[in-house]
Design an enzyme around this catalytic site. Structure first.
Site, PDB file in Angstrom:
ATOM      1  N   ALA A   1      77.408-109.414 -45.432  1.00  0.00           N
ATOM      2  CA  ALA A   1      76.886-108.784 -44.213  1.00  0.00           C
ATOM      3  C   ALA A   1      78.097-108.363 -43.386  1.00  0.00           C
ATOM      4  O   ALA A   1      78.061-107.628 -42.492  1.00  0.00           O
ATOM      5  CB  ALA A   1      76.003-109.655 -43.545  1.00  0.00           C
ATOM      6  N   LYS A   2      79.405-108.911 -43.726  1.00  0.00           N
ATOM      7  CA  LYS A   2      80.593-108.531 -42.861  1.00  0.00           C
ATOM      8  C   LYS A   2      80.303-108.549 -41.449  1.00  0.00           C
ATOM      9  O   LYS A   2      80.759-107.573 -40.845  1.00  0.00           O
ATOM     10  CB  LYS A   2      81.012-107.289 -43.389  1.00  0.00           C
ATOM     11  N   ARG A   3      79.604-109.388 -40.819  1.00  0.00           N
ATOM     12  CA  ARG A   3      79.310-109.506 -39.418  1.00  0.00           C
ATOM     13  C   ARG A   3      80.508-109.666 -38.708  1.00  0.00           C
ATOM     14  O   ARG A   3      81.182-110.597 -39.016  1.00  0.00           O
ATOM     15  CB  ARG A   3      78.097-110.394 -39.101  1.00  0.00           C
TER      16      ARG A   3
ATOM     17  N   THR B   1      79.676-113.210 -45.241  1.00  0.00           N
ATOM     18  CA  THR B   1      80.881-112.823 -45.167  1.00  0.00           C
ATOM     19  C   THR B   1      80.918-112.151 -43.484  1.00  0.00           C
ATOM     20  O   THR B   1      80.164-111.670 -42.815  1.00  0.00           O
ATOM     21  CB  THR B   1      81.171-111.348 -45.982  1.00  0.00           C
TER      22      THR B   1
ATOM     23  N   ASP C   1      82.085-101.376 -43.836  1.00  0.00           N
ATOM     24  CA  ASP C   1      82.283-101.543 -45.285  1.00  0.00           C
ATOM     25  C   ASP C   1      82.735-100.567 -46.023  1.00  0.00           C
ATOM     26  O   ASP C   1      83.396 -99.754 -45.138  1.00  0.00           O
ATOM     27  CB  ASP C   1      80.822-101.879 -45.879  1.00  0.00           C
TER      28      ASP C   1
END
Lengths: 312, 312
Positions: free
Chosen positions: A127-129, A156, B131
């Protein structure tokens, strides 16, 4: 090792655990009981160092004969769980591909995470938060909270606001036996413009490594604060003086396999940390679908090959 | 200017537009017809340079007498829309506070964005997504796509993977008349460790500014690629040689108001770009709730004060 449906596979895993593998760090243990790093180490030892992505983009849905709809998404994700649960160390749904269908897509993500949980297979939500303060705490609650509908075993995170801004998630993960993977050094061509930049003689990537190293100190057999490090970053690890082994961290590595990453180049990038690498693969495995047995076999083959290439 | 319920306010805005304000860039125009930057410029001219956050964290829910549940969230968000739609330039829901309730929370977010759309008030979803490749394209589709349930007028993005990694969202925004706000220079203490770092004599923040400047070249009256720049970053803008005015960008600025940010210090940070600042305020305005009239009045007062402080 390989059985039929998802529920059956789940039952088999549960039986395995009950019978003989109730060691500390075994996968399937409730979060909280055992730290994520220990659970991941055991899962990698059992199944090989492979994390299979669930990446339902349009081209892949079409290749599987599925429509780009919530129904297609649901079928795709359910097929992945059936094929991979109980058979790989970790499964990584890519949140973006669910979010594009709105709340209905996010509901499918919830079910996917719940199915993996029930099967005793570790979930890593990509999710790359990243945020600060109470907002970061809300993300931590969303993805690492004990009762959250979207809880995963790990998530993530993106540190553009500084590694320390992620502290609410680091604390939440530690409190609930969950993990995080912080973006550190990626292999996309644009990544260096941020990650190689220097402040006070330390690179941005290096500061992530430093933070992770401190947070994982003393954790055995492996820390719960992971990093994302591309398998095809070339000599950047040396140039930036990153001591990946000292970080005692799970290293999620996209780019092993199809895109390059021979055993030799992997050793060059990861060095003594090779045994901590969790290779992320999506296309290579998912291309074998939609047949469940073919997907399971592709995952097995990939995991076996990786276990050889990544022997630490 | 200030009317009763949300639907009434929406009707009023629609009537206003039909009657006299159908100028290029007027708020409420369908995305695609007019670029986001032009729509935002007109909205800021009409309502003042205030973006009110919808930040339903636990303390605020409690202060409004609402439970920390989906029902409480729904009531909170609906109250905000009723109070702010048609009365401020922009409303900014914070995605994390919806995501923590899972898909049910995301469904509330969908409705909130739809209500703002219907009322003709610009929405900026604070999601800080970032991303690469097909995943970034999926986020672009989710938040900037023409038919997505979660589409907003603009979304915040995080460039840890490099400014250029955000290209799918930049392209999608341009194609649909939407906007983005890229994190550039934030005022949290940890932010400098990344954003001040240097590569080839240019800072990470500077590279964001450079990319935004190129993407906004020639856009009139204002580009659609915004940045997040904290109002309390002190002398960093000068030290890092950031030419914010040349970026021709909307500048979302947290920290104006309660936390500091006098007219004088704002001019020191933003200089000639002062007229492009969209001040983000949550606590100061939301603290007046849950009464709708009190919230609307707080927003009005804050916007009026900001219009003076930020006169370009």
């Amino acid at each position: 090792m390989i059985s039929g449906g998802g529920a059956e596979a789940a039952a088999e895993v549960a039986a395995d655990l009950a019978a003989s593998r109730l060691v500390p760090g075994a996968p399937g243990r409730a979060p909280g009981a055992t730290p994520f790093g220990a659970r991941l180490r055991a899962a990698m030892d059992d199944h090989g160092p492979l994390c299979v992505g669930i990446d339902p983009h349009d081209a892949l849905l079409a290749a599987w004969g599925l429509p780009s709809t919530v129904a297609g998404l649901e079928r795709f994700a359910a097929t992945c769980v059936e094929a991979f649960a109980g058979r790989v160390a970790c499964v990584k749904p890519q949140s973006a591909f669910f979010e594009r269908f709105g709340s209905a897509g996010v509901a499918v993500l919830e079910r996917t995470l719940a199915d993996l949980r029930e099967a005793g297979t570790l979930s890593l939500l990509d999710a790359k938060r990243g945020d600060i303060g109470s907002t970061m705490a809300a993300y931590a609650q969303a993805y690492l909270g004990e009762d959250s509908p979207l809880r995963a075993d790990a998530v993530t995170l993106s540190p553009f606001l500084g590694y320390e801004s992620l502290r609410p998630a680091l604390d939440q993960a530690a409190a609930t036996g969950r993990g995080v993977f912080v973006l550190a050094l990626t292999s996309n061509p644009e990544g260096a413009s941020v990650q190689h930049a220097m402040l006070d003689r330390r690179s941005v990537a290096g500061r992530v490594v430093d933070g992770v190293t401190a947070d994982n100190a003393g954790a055995r057999p492996l820390g719960s604060v992971g990093m994302v490090v591309g398998a095809t970053v070339g000599t950047a690890v040396q140039e930036l003086a990153l001591d990946l082994a000292a970080a005692n961290a799970p290293l999620l590595a996209p780019g092993v396999g199809a895109q390059g990453g021979t055993a030799e180049s992997l050793r060059a990038v990861f060095g003594e940390a090779l045994g901590n690498v969790l290779a992320s693969s999506s296309r290579e495995v998912l291309g074998a679908g939609p047949d469940v047995a073919a997907l399971a076999a592709a995952a097995r083959d990939t995991a076996d090959r990786l276990a050889g290439d990544l022997r630490g």
